[in-house]
Design a protein around this motif. Sequence first.
Motif, PDB file in Angstrom:
ATOM      1  N   LEU A 118      39.859  43.494  37.728  1.00  0.00           N
ATOM      2  CA  LEU A 118      40.949  44.019  38.549  1.00  0.00           C
ATOM      3  C   LEU A 118      40.847  43.576  40.003  1.00  0.00           C
ATOM      4  O   LEU A 118      41.875  43.426  40.683  1.00  0.00           O
ATOM      5  CB  LEU A 118      40.987  45.537  38.446  1.00  0.00           C
ATOM      6  N   ALA A 122      44.437  42.304  40.442  1.00  0.00           N
ATOM      7  CA  ALA A 122      45.336  43.297  41.032  1.00  0.00           C
ATOM      8  C   ALA A 122      46.115  42.748  42.227  1.00  0.00           C
ATOM      9  O   ALA A 122      47.335  42.973  42.315  1.00  0.00           O
ATOM     10  CB  ALA A 122      44.562  44.559  41.410  1.00  0.00           C
ATOM     11  N   ILE A 133      49.196  46.998  35.182  1.00  0.00           N
ATOM     12  CA  ILE A 133      47.768  47.016  34.895  1.00  0.00           C
ATOM     13  C   ILE A 133      47.512  48.120  33.880  1.00  0.00           C
ATOM     14  O   ILE A 133      47.930  49.258  34.084  1.00  0.00           O
ATOM     15  CB  ILE A 133      46.935  47.266  36.160  1.00  0.00           C
ATOM     16  N   LEU A 165      43.228  53.633  41.764  1.00  0.00           N
ATOM     17  CA  LEU A 165      43.992  52.386  41.777  1.00  0.00           C
ATOM     18  C   LEU A 165      45.484  52.666  41.820  1.00  0.00           C
ATOM     19  O   LEU A 165      46.234  52.038  42.593  1.00  0.00           O
ATOM     20  CB  LEU A 165      43.643  51.566  40.531  1.00  0.00           C
ATOM     21  N   LEU A 169      47.963  51.507  44.848  1.00  0.00           N
ATOM     22  CA  LEU A 169      49.037  50.556  44.554  1.00  0.00           C
ATOM     23  C   LEU A 169      50.417  51.212  44.599  1.00  0.00           C
ATOM     24  O   LEU A 169      51.409  50.581  44.244  1.00  0.00           O
ATOM     25  CB  LEU A 169      48.819  49.914  43.181  1.00  0.00           C
ATOM     26  N   VAL A 176      50.481  51.309  36.900  1.00  0.00           N
ATOM     27  CA  VAL A 176      49.106  51.442  36.417  1.00  0.00           C
ATOM     28  C   VAL A 176      49.090  52.426  35.263  1.00  0.00           C
ATOM     29  O   VAL A 176      49.456  53.600  35.435  1.00  0.00           O
ATOM     30  CB  VAL A 176      48.150  51.892  37.540  1.00  0.00           C
TER      31      VAL A 176
END
Length: 247
Positions: A118, A122, A133, A165, A169, A176
């Motif tokens: 990642l 990412a 993801i 995460l 994000l 995600v």
Amino acid sequence: MKTTNNTIFVTGGTSGLGLGLALRWHDLGNKVIIGGRRKELLDRIATEHAGIDTVLLDVDDPESVEAAFDEVTAKYPELNAVLTMAGIMQPENLLDPGHLATAEATITTNLLGTIRVLTRFAPYLAGRQDGVILTVSSGLAFVPLAITPTYNATKAAIHSYTQSLRIQLAGTPVQVIELIPPAVQTTLMNQQDNDNAMPVEDYLSETMSILAEQPDVTEVTVQRVGFLRDAERENRLAQTVAAVNSH
């Protein structure tokens, strides 16, 4: 997550749930690239499933992750989805000092491997309007199986890491998603003949249905894993831990 017209990279996709999801996406018309350590398996998959591409990848090796990132993004600049499926699961006796080697290997593959992948992918996906993801934890992230303590711990860490995460994000278009499987009849811990584990095809079908019917889903929890996922918030954690470890 849209179910078609994706370009998806699946790490640890040469067997089990990773391969199963890769084939399901492939059948829906997505471009699928499978990463794995064993070239003979990658070659067989590419031969048996026309249109699937493969890349050598060992998530334990930072240089291999870097090389896979370069290869995949150069060949498929339209890449918009990554599934981090690579993982191992081994029993440990915590009174035996020899268990440390198993613990270290499990952390390296399951946790560091996910983080390494990642870390490279990412930022790339953050530039995609349809970026996705998908991480993989486990029902055992929420209720531990005592014979696999480090596996449980890595999956709990993946759950927490995925939450962080997703928050980081939030200002990007990237979705995600955390897959939270129950015990499934794969070769992981030799569960392929375990009548108490969920049949692979049943898991794949229910997971794909959830992704199709709930495009904004954050956690993919098939019905069977609710017993574990919801144990603490339903105030039955102690009883559930006892039940899981009673065999």
